[in-house]
Design an enzyme around this catalytic site. Structure first.
Site, PDB file in Angstrom:
ATOM      1  N   ARG A 112       6.490  -2.539   5.499  1.00 27.82           N
ATOM      2  CA  ARG A 112       6.222  -1.620   4.568  1.00 27.82           C
ATOM      3  C   ARG A 112       7.187  -0.367   4.618  1.00 27.82           C
ATOM      4  NH1 ARG A 112       0.351   1.670   4.047  1.00 27.82           N
ATOM      5  NH2 ARG A 112       1.276   2.373   6.334  1.00 27.82           N
ATOM      6  N   ASP A 211       2.272  -2.876  15.816  1.00 30.24           N
ATOM      7  CA  ASP A 211       2.529  -2.047  17.099  1.00 30.24           C
ATOM      8  C   ASP A 211       1.593  -2.305  18.052  1.00 30.24           C
ATOM      9  OD1 ASP A 211       4.830  -1.062  16.076  1.00 30.24           O
ATOM     10  OD2 ASP A 211       4.223   0.859  15.730  1.00 30.24           O
TER      11      ASP A 211
HETATM   12  C1  PRP Z   1       1.077  -3.503   7.939  1.00 38.70           C
HETATM   13  C2  PRP Z   1       0.094  -4.429   7.645  1.00 38.70           C
HETATM   14  C3  PRP Z   1       0.151  -4.884   6.378  1.00 38.70           C
HETATM   15  C4  PRP Z   1       0.578  -3.486   5.674  1.00 38.70           C
HETATM   16  C5  PRP Z   1      -0.646  -2.965   4.949  1.00 38.70           C
HETATM   17  O1  PRP Z   1       2.430  -4.143   8.038  1.00 38.70           O
HETATM   18  O2  PRP Z   1      -0.064  -5.459   8.776  1.00 38.70           O
HETATM   19  O3  PRP Z   1       1.237  -5.950   6.024  1.00 38.70           O
HETATM   20  O4  PRP Z   1       1.031  -2.673   6.353  1.00 38.70           O
HETATM   21  O5  PRP Z   1      -0.246  -1.775   4.275  1.00 38.70           O
HETATM   22  P1  PRP Z   1      -0.187  -1.698   2.479  1.00 38.70           P
HETATM   23  O6  PRP Z   1      -1.517  -2.373   2.276  1.00 38.70           O
HETATM   24  O7  PRP Z   1      -0.114  -0.311   2.202  1.00 38.70           O
HETATM   25  O8  PRP Z   1       0.942  -2.709   2.174  1.00 38.70           O
HETATM   26  P2  PRP Z   1       3.775  -3.148   8.582  1.00 38.70           P
HETATM   27  O9  PRP Z   1       4.586  -2.971   7.168  1.00 38.70           O
HETATM   28  O10 PRP Z   1       3.420  -1.950   9.358  1.00 38.70           O
HETATM   29  O11 PRP Z   1       4.501  -4.404   9.153  1.00 38.70           O
HETATM   30  P3  PRP Z   1       4.429  -5.050  10.389  1.00 38.70           P
HETATM   31  O12 PRP Z   1       3.190  -6.075  10.296  1.00 38.70           O
HETATM   32  O13 PRP Z   1       5.670  -5.699  10.689  1.00 38.70           O
HETATM   33  O14 PRP Z   1       3.984  -4.052  11.527  1.00 38.70           O
HETATM   34  N1  URA Z   2      -0.634  -0.715   8.531  1.00 41.02           N
HETATM   35  C1  URA Z   2      -1.046  -0.562   9.465  1.00 41.02           C
HETATM   36  O1  URA Z   2      -0.842  -1.226  10.562  1.00 41.02           O
HETATM   37  N2  URA Z   2      -2.078   0.193   9.736  1.00 41.02           N
HETATM   38  C2  URA Z   2      -2.544   1.147   8.640  1.00 41.02           C
HETATM   39  O2  URA Z   2      -3.581   2.030   8.863  1.00 41.02           O
HETATM   40  C3  URA Z   2      -2.089   0.966   7.473  1.00 41.02           C
HETATM   41  C4  URA Z   2      -1.214  -0.207   7.094  1.00 41.02           C
END
Ligand code: PRP
Ligand code: URA
Length: 217
Positions: A112, A211
């Site tokens: 994201r 994270d």
């Molecule tokens: C997080 C989570 C989802 C997304 C949700 O991933 O695992 O994929 O955010 O948010 P949204 O519904 O607003 O799209 P992130 O983008 O943080 O990537 P990561 O899993 O690599 O940490």
């Molecule tokens: N992605 C995350 O990991 N946490 C949140 O709360 C929203 C998006």
């Protein structure tokens, strides 16, 4: 968490088994270590997977037990596909594979953008014959719904027809977006939280799932 009048329009299955709620509360606590967070997520994924697969179609098979021939049941059709959305979705994969060790696994890489909150695709590798398999997309967080919506669209572009979305914590706005863009896709969550903050994080949520799983805070 917050179940109020404005959520009556949501098309979603909330799996609120006491064990899941207990483990999710431990995950939400800010002092929970990455090691425990990962372990709890894996356990919850397995428990949720049990409910998500409840309506899988069965077929009759003829087998022989050590005592007698008999007709028994097995899951019908091609092996299910599990599709974690990278990175955080990986945290739910092993729990699901414990339940379905023969499942095929596809990966979709999305992150994201922190400014726009829009999903950016960076990887996609899927099992063959996606059009003939049930695919369960797993991601712990359903916030704006942008990532899940993009992943489901991508899978449909590759021919997927039978999709399920399984997330741990969700926000109403994210569920609404998936309901609107993919009305054919059932959504399973363990919790519907209250809202998103100005950074697009679920409140109260559990923070940044990726994270916390990988210790990159
Ligand atoms: C997080 C989570 C989802 C997304 C949700 O991933 O695992 O994929 O955010 O948010 P949204 O519904 O607003 O799209 P992130 O983008 O943080 O990537 P990561 O899993 O690599 O940490
Ligand atoms: N992605 C995350 O990991 N946490 C949140 O709360 C929203 C998006």
């Amino acid at each position: 968490m917050a179940q109020n009048q404005e959520q009556n329009d949501l098309k979603v299955h909330v799996i609120d088994h006491p064990l899941i709620q207990h483990k999710l509360t431990l995950m939400r606590m800010k002092e929970t270590s990455s090691k425990d967070f990962r372990q709890l997520l894996e356990e919850i994924a397995m428990l949720m997977g049990y409910e998500v697969t409840r309506d899988f179609p069965l077929m009759d098979v003829k087998i022989e037990t050590p005592v007698a021939p008999c007709e028994a049941k097995m899951i019908a059709g091609k092996k299910v596909g599990l599709v974690p959305i990278l990175r955080a979705g990986l945290g739910m994969l092993d729990g699901m594979l414990d339940l379905m060790p023969a499942a095929r696994v596809g990966h979709i890489g999305l992150y994201r953008d922190p400014e726009t909150l829009k999903p950016v695709e960076y990887y996609c590798k899927l099992p063959p014959d996606v059009s003939e398999r049930t695919l369960i997309v797993v991601d712990p967080m359903l916030a704006t719904g942008g990532s899940a919506t993009a992943a489901l669209t991508l899978l449909k572009e590759h021919g997927a027809k039978n999709l399920i979305l399984m997330c741990l914590v969700s926000a109403p706005v994210g569920i609404r977006l998936v309901n609107k863009e993919h009305p054919d896709v059932p959504i399973f969550v363990a919790a519907i939280d209250d809202h998103l903050n100005e950074h697009g994080y679920i409140v109260p949520g559990l923070g940044d799932a990726g994270d916390r799983i990988f210790g990159t805070l």
